[in-house]
Motif scaffolding. Structure first.
Motif, short mmCIF file in Angstrom:
data_model
loop_
_atom_site.label_atom_id
_atom_site.label_comp_id
_atom_site.label_asym_id
_atom_site.label_seq_id
_atom_site.Cartn_x
_atom_site.Cartn_y
_atom_site.Cartn_z
N UNK A 108 0.85 -1.27 -0.11
CA UNK A 108 0.15 -0.12 -0.06
C UNK A 108 0.69 1.27 0.02
N UNK A 109 0.76 2.17 -0.92
CA UNK A 109 1.28 3.38 -1.00
C UNK A 109 0.58 4.59 -0.57
N UNK A 110 0.22 5.78 -1.38
CA UNK A 110 -0.51 7.00 -0.75
C UNK A 110 -0.39 7.76 -2.10
N UNK A 111 -1.47 8.63 -2.10
CA UNK A 111 -1.59 9.58 -3.35
C UNK A 111 -0.49 10.59 -3.20
N UNK A 112 0.33 10.65 -1.99
CA UNK A 112 1.44 11.86 -2.07
C UNK A 112 2.70 11.28 -2.93
N UNK A 113 2.76 10.32 -3.36
CA UNK A 113 3.92 9.60 -4.28
C UNK A 113 3.86 10.60 -5.64
N UNK A 114 2.92 11.13 -5.97
CA UNK A 114 2.65 11.74 -7.10
C UNK A 114 3.30 13.28 -6.99
N UNK A 115 3.76 13.76 -8.32
CA UNK A 115 4.18 15.24 -8.33
C UNK A 115 3.36 16.23 -7.80
N UNK A 116 3.75 17.18 -6.89
CA UNK A 116 2.95 18.22 -6.50
C UNK A 116 2.01 18.71 -7.78
N UNK A 117 2.59 19.11 -8.92
CA UNK A 117 1.89 19.65 -9.90
C UNK A 117 1.49 18.50 -10.99
N UNK A 118 1.14 17.40 -10.61
CA UNK A 118 0.71 16.29 -11.36
C UNK A 118 -0.53 16.73 -12.14
N UNK A 119 -0.95 16.29 -13.35
CA UNK A 119 -2.06 16.57 -13.83
C UNK A 119 -3.28 16.09 -13.25
N UNK A 120 -4.50 16.77 -13.06
CA UNK A 120 -5.50 16.03 -12.31
C UNK A 120 -6.91 15.71 -13.38
#
Ligand code: GFB
Length: 321
Positions: A108-120
């Motif tokens: 289990x990871x977390x959504x915070x693995x993604x870049x701060x300015x990732x596309x939404x």
């Protein structure tokens, strides 16, 4: 792909935490045997102890819900703890699992693995495409390492190990300590205490404008058991509810659930963190899971559970999700 849980012995690492206990409750509905190890029995940061325990128990599968977790302030204040403890727990369990020939592993990871300015909304392919949010980069790096460990064991040894990335979670067993908790339990507690005290206002951290997506831990547990049974693949899978609210809107929903209409004030000396992190869960939906409950229902459930259990905090920064 279909992994039959019948007769399987499944270790839920971190079974006392919010996610682990939800997974244990959900697995109780399956024809499998659930294995657990309390912190008194097994220190997950102790490599030799984890190896010995795994050799003795030899589970068929593992759900890796053990982690050092906390909200924005805890993540920001204790970077070493969040990076080091999570790396130790992950590497110890992965290495011991491989040595004990455990071929099914759900990390289990977390959504915070993604870049701060990732596309939404954030697709799984956004991983490692840009800089992380500084308040939680330590936790994020540890979780990215966990995903990569699963991929590495798959690539080098053919292990059927998979990863799921949950969005912001809440529910029974959450941490209600105001210093170390996530926003949802913190605001439930603050609004409840304002109601009890008849206080006119509730203070939120930051500006109230960041957007967050929330998922009830029982919905996550259902999705995880689904993935355990139905998914095999190198790529991680996002697990979200698909809807997002601003922190101000969250406080308003919580006020409705608690039944107390306090005015909101904002402590802008506290960080906002990432401006938005809505996950793209279309891969999970395409696999066949899409059952997240509405936020207001989930919050009502979490609030009722918290009140039933004395409306008390469950302790600062537990070392399990
Ligand atoms: O849930 P939270 O602590 O973490 O904060 P993140 C979410 C947002 O709520 C931030 C605001 O913008 C906070 O400033 N907020 C407002 C509050 N009032 C409060 C309050 O009383 N307490 C808290 N805690 N926040 C975490 C990461 O980020 O998300 C972890 O730090 C993990 O690593 C987790 O990824 C899922 O959503 O910002």
């Amino acid at each position: 792909m279909s992994y039959d849980l019948t007769g399987k012995r499944i270790w839920v690492a971190g079974h006392r935490g919010m996610v682990g206990s939800a997974v244990v409750r959900r697995l109780a509905e399956e024809p499998c045997e659930v294995l657990t190890a309390g912190r008194d029995t097994l220190d997950l940061t102790d490599q030799a102890a984890v190896r010995d325990w795994m050799q003795k128990i030899r589970p068929d599968a593992i759900v890796m819900a053990a982690a050092r977790v906390g909200g924005i302030k805890a993540n920001n204040d204790f970077p070493v703890d969040f990076l080091l403890q999570n790396l130790l727990i992950e590497t110890n369990i992965a290495q011991a699992a491989h040595e004990a020939d455990v071929n099914r592993f759900l990390f289990l990871g977390s959504s915070c693995i993604y870049p701060k300015m990732a596309p939404q909304p954030i697709p799984e392919s956004s991983l490692l495409t840009g800089p992380l949010e500084p308040t939680n980069e330590w936790y994020a790096i540890a979780k990215i390492a966990g995903i990569k460990l699963c991929q590495a064991y798959r690539k080098q040894y053919g292990r059927d190990w998979i990863s799921a990335m949950p969005t912001n979670l809440y529910g029974p067993g959450d941490n209600y300590d105001l210093e170390s908790s996530h926003v949802l339990p913190a605001l439930l507690r603050k609004v409840h205490e304002a109601k009890v005290a008849g206080a006119p206002s509730v203070e939120l951290w930051g500006t109230g404008t960041p957007l967050r997506e929330f998922l009830h831990c029982d919905d996550l547990a259902d999705a995880l058991v689904f993935l355990l049974k139905e998914y095999s693949g190198y790529d991680h899978v996002n697990v979200g509810s698909g809807s997002e609210v601003t922190i101000r809107e969250l406080a308003e929903v919580i006020a409705r659930v608690v039944g107390y209409d306090a005015s909101l004030t904002f402590d802008t000396t506290k960080p906002d963190g990432t401006p938005r992190k809505l996950m793209d869960s279309s891969r999970l939906h395409a696999l066949g899971w899409n059952r997240a409950r509405p936020l207001v229902d989930g919050i009502a459930h979490a609030y009722a559970h918290w009140l039933e259990h004395g409306g008390r905090e469950t302790g600062p920064m537990r070392a399990a999700r």
